[in-house]
Design a protein around this motif. Structure first.
Motif, short mmCIF file in Angstrom:
data_model
loop_
_atom_site.label_atom_id
_atom_site.label_comp_id
_atom_site.label_asym_id
_atom_site.label_seq_id
_atom_site.Cartn_x
_atom_site.Cartn_y
_atom_site.Cartn_z
N GLY A 136 0.78 -1.03 -0.15
CA GLY A 136 0.02 -0.07 -0.21
C GLY A 136 0.86 1.26 -0.01
O GLY A 136 0.58 2.32 -0.69
N GLY A 137 1.87 1.01 0.86
CA GLY A 137 3.08 2.26 0.67
C GLY A 137 3.42 2.69 -0.57
O GLY A 137 3.70 3.73 -1.02
N LEU A 138 3.67 1.72 -1.40
CA LEU A 138 4.32 1.68 -2.51
C LEU A 138 3.46 2.13 -3.68
O LEU A 138 3.67 2.95 -4.47
CB LEU A 138 5.02 0.25 -3.10
N LEU A 139 2.23 1.61 -3.58
CA LEU A 139 1.20 1.93 -4.41
C LEU A 139 0.66 3.46 -4.51
O LEU A 139 0.38 3.88 -5.48
CB LEU A 139 0.20 0.93 -4.58
N ILE A 140 0.81 4.05 -3.35
CA ILE A 140 0.00 5.23 -3.03
C ILE A 140 0.85 6.41 -3.74
O ILE A 140 0.36 7.37 -4.09
CB ILE A 140 -0.35 5.67 -1.43
N GLY A 141 2.31 5.68 -4.02
CA GLY A 141 3.05 6.80 -4.75
C GLY A 141 2.47 7.23 -6.32
O GLY A 141 2.91 8.27 -7.03
N ASN A 147 -2.13 16.58 0.36
CA ASN A 147 -2.24 16.35 1.58
C ASN A 147 -3.64 15.85 2.25
O ASN A 147 -3.91 16.21 3.50
CB ASN A 147 -1.83 17.71 2.26
N PHE A 148 -4.73 15.28 1.46
CA PHE A 148 -5.99 15.21 1.79
C PHE A 148 -5.97 14.11 2.62
O PHE A 148 -5.69 12.79 2.51
CB PHE A 148 -6.82 14.87 0.71
N PHE A 149 -6.51 14.43 4.37
CA PHE A 149 -6.50 13.54 5.06
C PHE A 149 -5.36 12.77 5.39
O PHE A 149 -5.20 11.77 6.00
CB PHE A 149 -7.49 12.52 5.02
N SER A 150 -4.01 13.29 4.84
CA SER A 150 -2.81 12.97 5.25
C SER A 150 -2.83 11.38 4.65
O SER A 150 -2.17 10.60 5.16
CB SER A 150 -2.28 13.07 6.50
N ILE A 151 -3.54 11.07 3.52
CA ILE A 151 -3.66 9.55 3.33
C ILE A 151 -2.29 9.03 2.83
O ILE A 151 -1.78 7.90 3.18
CB ILE A 151 -4.73 9.20 2.17
N PRO A 152 -1.55 9.69 1.71
CA PRO A 152 -0.21 9.23 1.31
C PRO A 152 0.60 9.06 2.49
O PRO A 152 1.16 7.85 2.68
CB PRO A 152 0.24 10.42 0.42
N ARG A 153 0.74 9.73 3.45
CA ARG A 153 1.98 9.71 4.61
C ARG A 153 1.27 8.40 5.43
O ARG A 153 2.06 7.90 6.21
CB ARG A 153 1.94 10.79 5.12
N THR A 154 0.07 8.42 5.57
CA THR A 154 -0.52 7.48 6.29
C THR A 154 -0.16 6.05 5.82
O THR A 154 0.16 5.23 6.82
CB THR A 154 -2.01 7.73 6.64
#
Length: 335
Positions: A136-141, A147-154
């Protein structure tokens, strides 16, 4: 390490990390001015938040209900979102809006921590959940969520939280005994990344460790972005473990910083925002100026660990929260 006494090793580790959080932010406007600051920026961002989140996951094994999570995380989030809003609008006159779905400055961590603690009791029931979290951390890239709901960082940092959640205290001793292997692995991956830059001529910045930006934002193709992010995961995990050998295990005068990370984390951004607006930070260049800035960061970190900031953050995270029974969860979430 005895579970009956306070774990000063982790207090000291957190103290080191929270100091790096402060330094990492304050050198942001000037880190390209000198080679030393550039190297320091890369060093800090390659592991400081992954390690901080890893330790947060480690301390999240204790059960905590939804009401307590709202009390400890959501209320401070809203309070400091308001403080940042008033600072931006009335003090430094920065154009912004009063919105709560796009965290200001470092408040993304509170939002992410809330989601991690809510989700982990369910995620841990899924076979191969750590592999899924990394995926999930790879694909979110690939996305452009910003910064919407900090989804990428989360999603990007969740593997570190989950790994810390599973980590056992006795494993730290084993890691210390094998710190050389972790250091060699770390150097190998860092060399691999540096070699790729030299061969391809691709320009990279510490943004690759931020987790906020898409591969496109960083000027990478999706394929290379995915591979580089995977290498970044490896670098961060190896750095977390390699540093275990160098963190003191006994109580020291600075151990208090690791106990009071929350007021330091929440308040330092307000000071940073004021200084950044004055443009004084971007002028730091010469060694004396660099030394003064780093010294200021150390003093500020200790100042924000004093009683007044600590009592304020304790106070705002102690408001009683009572949810209607229809919203109450029948089970506590593991945090």
């Amino acid at each position: 390490m005895s579970t009956k006494s306070r774990n000063y090793f982790l207090d000291n580790y957190k103290a080191f990390l929270i100091l790096l959080v402060v330094i990492g932010h304050f050198i942001e406007p000037c880190y390209t001015n000198t080679l030393f600051l550039t190297v320091l920026k890369w060093f800090i961002f390659s592991f400081h938040m992954p390690a901080f989140i890893f330790i947060s996951g480690y301390f999240s094994k204790k059960d905590m209900g939804l009401e307590k999570l709202i009390q400890k995380l959501v209320i401070p989030y809203f309070v400091f979102e308001l403080l940042y809003y008033f600072l931006y609008v009335f003090v430094i006159h920065k154009e912004t809006g009063l919105y709560f779905n796009r965290p200001k400055f470092s408040l993304w961590y509170l939002m992410a921590l809330f989601f991690w603690r809510i989700a982990t009791p369910y995620v841990k029931k899924i076979p191969g959940n750590l592999f899924i979290a990394i995926t999930g951390g790879l694909l979110i890239g690939f996305t452009q969520l910003g910064n919407f709901f900090s989804i990428p960082r989360t999603l990007f940092f969740y593997p570190f939280f989950l790994a810390g959640y599973y980590f056992q205290e006795s494993w730290f001793e084993s890691i210390r005994r094998h710190w050389k292997a972790f250091t060699v692995g770390l150097a190998s991956l860092a060399g691999l990344l540096g070699g790729w830059v030299l061969i391809t001529g691709q320009e990279l910045t510490p943004f690759i460790f931020y987790g906020r930006y898409s591969y496109e934002d960083m000027g990478l193709t999706n394929g290379w972005g995915l591979l580089i992010r995977l290498v970044c995961y490896g670098i961060s995990f190896l750095a977390i473990f390699a540093l275990c050998a160098f963190i003191p295990r006994k109580q020291h005068f600075y151990s208090i910083l690791g106990v009071r990370t929350m007021p330091i984390y929440l308040f330092h951004g307000l000071v940073y925002s004021i200084l950044k607006d004055s443009r004084i930070l971007e002028k730091v260049d010469f060694p004396v100026e660099t030394g003064l800035l780093l010294g200021f960061c150390v003093l500020l970190t200790f100042a924000l660990a004093t009683e007044l900031p600590y009592k304020f953050t304790t106070w705002i995270s102690s408001f009683p929260v009572r949810l209607p029974k229809s919203f109450s969860r029948s089970k506590k979430t593991a945090v």
